[in-house]
Write a protein that holds these residues in place. Structure first.
Motif, short mmCIF file in Angstrom:
data_model
loop_
_atom_site.label_atom_id
_atom_site.label_comp_id
_atom_site.label_asym_id
_atom_site.label_seq_id
_atom_site.Cartn_x
_atom_site.Cartn_y
_atom_site.Cartn_z
N GLY A 18 0.81 -1.21 0.00
CA GLY A 18 0.00 0.00 0.00
C GLY A 18 0.85 1.26 0.00
O GLY A 18 0.55 2.22 -0.72
N ILE A 19 1.90 1.26 0.81
CA ILE A 19 2.80 2.42 0.85
C ILE A 19 3.49 2.61 -0.50
O ILE A 19 3.60 3.73 -1.01
CB ILE A 19 3.83 2.26 1.98
N ALA A 20 3.93 1.51 -1.10
CA ALA A 20 4.58 1.60 -2.42
C ALA A 20 3.61 2.10 -3.48
O ALA A 20 3.98 2.92 -4.33
CB ALA A 20 5.14 0.23 -2.81
N ALA A 21 2.37 1.62 -3.45
CA ALA A 21 1.37 2.07 -4.42
C ALA A 21 1.08 3.56 -4.24
O ALA A 21 0.97 4.30 -5.22
CB ALA A 21 0.10 1.25 -4.29
N ALA A 22 0.95 4.00 -2.99
CA ALA A 22 0.70 5.42 -2.74
C ALA A 22 1.87 6.28 -3.21
O ALA A 22 1.67 7.35 -3.81
CB ALA A 22 0.43 5.65 -1.25
N ALA A 23 3.09 5.83 -2.95
CA ALA A 23 4.27 6.58 -3.40
C ALA A 23 4.33 6.64 -4.92
O ALA A 23 4.66 7.68 -5.50
CB ALA A 23 5.54 5.94 -2.84
N TYR A 24 4.00 5.52 -5.57
CA TYR A 24 4.02 5.49 -7.03
C TYR A 24 2.98 6.46 -7.60
O TYR A 24 3.29 7.22 -8.53
CB TYR A 24 3.75 4.07 -7.52
N LEU A 25 1.77 6.43 -7.05
CA LEU A 25 0.73 7.32 -7.54
C LEU A 25 1.09 8.79 -7.32
O LEU A 25 0.89 9.63 -8.19
CB LEU A 25 -0.61 7.00 -6.87
N PHE A 26 1.63 9.10 -6.14
CA PHE A 26 2.05 10.47 -5.86
C PHE A 26 3.14 10.91 -6.82
O PHE A 26 3.12 12.03 -7.35
CB PHE A 26 2.52 10.59 -4.41
N ALA A 27 4.11 10.03 -7.06
CA ALA A 27 5.22 10.38 -7.96
C ALA A 27 4.71 10.60 -9.39
O ALA A 27 5.17 11.50 -10.08
CB ALA A 27 6.28 9.29 -7.93
N ARG A 28 3.76 9.77 -9.82
CA ARG A 28 3.22 9.93 -11.18
C ARG A 28 2.41 11.22 -11.31
O ARG A 28 2.49 11.90 -12.34
CB ARG A 28 2.32 8.74 -11.53
N GLN A 29 1.64 11.55 -10.27
CA GLN A 29 0.82 12.76 -10.34
C GLN A 29 1.66 14.02 -10.35
O GLN A 29 1.27 15.03 -10.94
CB GLN A 29 -0.15 12.80 -9.15
N HIS A 30 2.80 14.00 -9.69
CA HIS A 30 3.64 15.19 -9.57
C HIS A 30 4.92 15.09 -10.40
O HIS A 30 5.86 15.84 -10.15
CB HIS A 30 3.99 15.43 -8.10
N ALA A 31 4.93 14.23 -11.38
CA ALA A 31 6.15 14.03 -12.18
C ALA A 31 6.56 15.29 -12.94
O ALA A 31 7.74 15.55 -13.11
CB ALA A 31 5.95 12.88 -13.15
N ARG A 32 5.61 16.08 -13.38
CA ARG A 32 5.91 17.27 -14.17
C ARG A 32 5.84 18.56 -13.34
O ARG A 32 5.89 19.65 -13.87
CB ARG A 32 4.97 17.37 -15.35
N ASN A 33 5.74 18.41 -12.04
CA ASN A 33 5.65 19.57 -11.15
C ASN A 33 7.04 20.19 -11.00
O ASN A 33 7.99 19.52 -10.62
CB ASN A 33 5.09 19.14 -9.79
N SER A 34 7.14 21.48 -11.28
CA SER A 34 8.45 22.15 -11.23
C SER A 34 8.95 22.35 -9.80
O SER A 34 10.13 22.65 -9.60
CB SER A 34 8.36 23.50 -11.93
N ARG A 35 8.09 22.21 -8.79
CA ARG A 35 8.54 22.35 -7.40
C ARG A 35 9.48 21.21 -6.98
O ARG A 35 10.25 21.37 -6.05
CB ARG A 35 7.34 22.39 -6.45
N PHE A 36 9.41 20.08 -7.67
CA PHE A 36 10.31 18.97 -7.38
C PHE A 36 11.50 19.08 -8.33
O PHE A 36 11.52 18.49 -9.42
CB PHE A 36 9.60 17.63 -7.56
#
Length: 101
Positions: A18-36
């Protein structure tokens, strides 16, 4: 104690997934975010680290319960223990066959 340890073992695997899935989804949603500035790839590493910390804490708790005589509950019902162990073995075998495909 073995059933308790196996139950916690399987629960920590479910939590880790569950933690890995949440991290994956968060990373995918913010992949193009310039703040990262360095990307979102480290979220998977952070998820793995937090899963390891949780597993370590559970292992320490199981160890404590194993050596603490005050936690003993008395007579063991072997019939129920064997049934639960057989069910766990079945789930592990099905998971192993599914993973091999």
């Amino acid at each position: 104690m073995a059933l308790l340890a196996d139950g916690w073992h399987m629960a920590t695997h479910a939590c880790a997934l569950g933690i890995a899935a949440a991290a994956y989804l968060f990373a995918r949603q913010h992949a193009r975010n310039s703040r990262f500035a360095f990307g979102t790839g480290k979220f998977g590493d952070l998820a793995a680290f937090s899963s390891a910390i949780i597993l370590s804490l559970i292992a320490v708790q199981i160890f404590y319960e194993s050596v603490n005589p005050a936690g003993s509950s008395g007579a063991i019902t072997y019939g129920e223990a064997i049934a639960v162990a057989a069910l766990g073995l079945g789930v592990n075998l099905v998971s192993g066959v599914a993973a091999a495909r």
